[in-house]
Scaffold this motif. Structure first.
Motif, PDB file in Angstrom:
ATOM      1  N   ILE A   1      29.452  46.176  43.634  1.00 54.69           N
ATOM      2  CA  ILE A   1      30.035  45.268  44.481  1.00 54.69           C
ATOM      3  C   ILE A   1      31.873  45.441  43.995  1.00 54.69           C
ATOM      4  CG2 ILE A   1      30.991  42.626  44.712  1.00 54.69           C
ATOM      5  CD1 ILE A   1      28.192  41.933  44.631  1.00 54.69           C
ATOM      6  N   LEU A   2      32.660  46.430  45.139  1.00 50.59           N
ATOM      7  CA  LEU A   2      33.330  46.323  44.357  1.00 50.59           C
ATOM      8  C   LEU A   2      35.503  45.745  45.435  1.00 50.59           C
ATOM      9  CD1 LEU A   2      35.294  48.433  42.476  1.00 50.59           C
ATOM     10  CD2 LEU A   2      34.887  50.461  44.273  1.00 50.59           C
TER      11      LEU A   2
ATOM     12  N   PHE B   1      32.298  46.769  49.794  1.00 45.60           N
ATOM     13  CA  PHE B   1      33.447  46.501  49.263  1.00 45.60           C
ATOM     14  C   PHE B   1      34.346  45.424  49.685  1.00 45.60           C
ATOM     15  CE2 PHE B   1      34.555  51.213  49.381  1.00 45.60           C
ATOM     16  CZ  PHE B   1      35.966  51.122  48.223  1.00 45.60           C
ATOM     17  N   ILE B   2      35.334  44.245  48.349  1.00 44.93           N
ATOM     18  CA  ILE B   2      35.722  42.907  49.380  1.00 44.93           C
ATOM     19  C   ILE B   2      36.684  43.560  48.692  1.00 44.93           C
ATOM     20  CG2 ILE B   2      33.854  41.683  48.677  1.00 44.93           C
ATOM     21  CD1 ILE B   2      35.044  41.058  45.979  1.00 44.93           C
TER      22      ILE B   2
ATOM     23  N   LEU C   1      40.327  53.747  54.448  1.00 47.52           N
ATOM     24  CA  LEU C   1      40.370  54.138  53.389  1.00 47.52           C
ATOM     25  C   LEU C   1      38.545  54.100  52.181  1.00 47.52           C
ATOM     26  CD1 LEU C   1      44.045  53.151  52.222  1.00 47.52           C
ATOM     27  CD2 LEU C   1      43.121  55.156  52.712  1.00 47.52           C
ATOM     28  N   GLY C   2      38.498  52.378  52.693  1.00 47.04           N
ATOM     29  CA  GLY C   2      37.184  52.401  52.227  1.00 47.04           C
ATOM     30  C   GLY C   2      35.979  52.677  51.867  1.00 47.04           C
ATOM     31  N   LEU C   3      36.247  52.816  53.477  1.00 44.74           N
ATOM     32  CA  LEU C   3      34.806  53.630  54.468  1.00 44.74           C
ATOM     33  C   LEU C   3      35.168  54.828  54.085  1.00 44.74           C
ATOM     34  CD1 LEU C   3      34.280  50.984  56.807  1.00 44.74           C
ATOM     35  CD2 LEU C   3      32.729  50.478  54.498  1.00 44.74           C
ATOM     36  N   GLY C   4      36.168  55.587  54.367  1.00 42.79           N
ATOM     37  CA  GLY C   4      36.031  56.341  54.561  1.00 42.79           C
ATOM     38  C   GLY C   4      35.610  57.793  52.805  1.00 42.79           C
TER      39      GLY C   4
ATOM     40  N   TYR D   1      32.161  46.318  54.267  1.00 39.32           N
ATOM     41  CA  TYR D   1      33.343  45.658  53.337  1.00 39.32           C
ATOM     42  C   TYR D   1      33.301  44.172  53.957  1.00 39.32           C
ATOM     43  CZ  TYR D   1      38.332  46.209  52.779  1.00 39.32           C
ATOM     44  OH  TYR D   1      39.800  46.458  52.075  1.00 39.32           O
ATOM     45  N   ILE D   2      33.785  42.940  53.066  1.00 39.06           N
ATOM     46  CA  ILE D   2      33.755  42.151  52.893  1.00 39.06           C
ATOM     47  C   ILE D   2      35.461  41.545  52.685  1.00 39.06           C
ATOM     48  CG2 ILE D   2      32.917  39.689  52.844  1.00 39.06           C
ATOM     49  CD1 ILE D   2      30.352  40.537  52.575  1.00 39.06           C
TER      50      ILE D   2
END
Length: 229
Positions: free
Chosen positions: A52-53, A79-80, A91-94, A100-101
């Motif tokens: 969890i980042l 991601f949080i 960006l996070g998923l890429g 992503y939450i």
């Protein structure tokens, strides 16, 4: 206590404490980090089942942390962040994030997402599907989780591969958006489909001859997507 181990990364002590409390109640082992530059060492030492980042971190931001983790591990990364605009999600998923939450979040919702990702990962690890799906210029090896595009092996994230494998295993079948989210992420989309849309976009960039004019992954407007063999 379950043997599954989770690394939680956030620079806010109250959030670290809250997440740890709820995960402990579910029987998970928890390792916490307050800085981005502590995470790689924690991953190497503890070999977690999920991370969890947070995105905004001192030392190294979550995006760079994720990039570094993806060089050594395919562990699910959730991601949080308090920043939840489209650019942050992309960006996070890429860079290899799986979900992503946004903050503030419900701890029970976060735990449900954690369980869903771990369940999906365990199901994938226990599968024994050995056949290869072959299409025009595209080969998908369901056993080795490898994809070859026009003779060149292409690197996909874990969720990108799962999404492609699901669509390609049922050619021409139209999958509704909520159906895809449920089957790939193992939970309800909660009305936010950006995670799925970003993964579809990333996948098209990697496998389509022309991502702007998709050959394989076709959008069915108002419904969802299908794989066109």
């Amino acid at each position: 206590m379950t043997s599954e181990k989770i690394v939680v990364v956030d620079d806010e002590p109250d959030i670290l404490e809250l997440i740890t409390l709820y995960l402990h109640k579910e029987g998970y082992q928890v390792v916490t980090c307050g800085r981005g530059d502590e995470v790689i060492r924690a991953v190497e030492v503890h070999q977690p089942d999920l991370i969890i980042l947070d995105v905004l971190l001192p030392g190294m931001d979550g995006i760079e942390v994720c990039r570094s983790i993806r060089k050594i591990s395919n562990v699910p990364i959730l991601f949080i962040s308090c920043n939840y605009d489209d650019l942050d999600v992309i960006l996070g998923l890429g860079v290899g994030g799986d979900d992503y939450i946004p903050k503030p979040f419900s701890p029970s919702q976060l735990v449900a997402r954690v369980k869903a990702h771990l369940r999906r990962n365990n199901m994938k690890d226990s599968s024994n599907n050995h056949h290869v799906l072959k299409f025009d210029g595209l080969e998908i090896d369901l056993h080795s989780h490898s994809v070859t595009v026009r003779g060149v092996e292409t690197t996909l994230s874990s969720k990108e591969f799962d999404l492609l494998a699901l669509l390609a295993s049922s050619p021409k079948k139209v999958f509704k958006i909520d159906q895809l989210y449920s089957q790939i992420w193992g939970s309800d989309s909660l009305g936010d489909t950006r995670t799925l849309m970003v993964h579809i976009s990333n996948l098209r960039k990697k496998i389509e001859p022309d991502p702007a004019m998709p050959r394989f992954i076709i959008t069915i407007r108002g419904v969802g997507y299908k794989f066109q063999p």
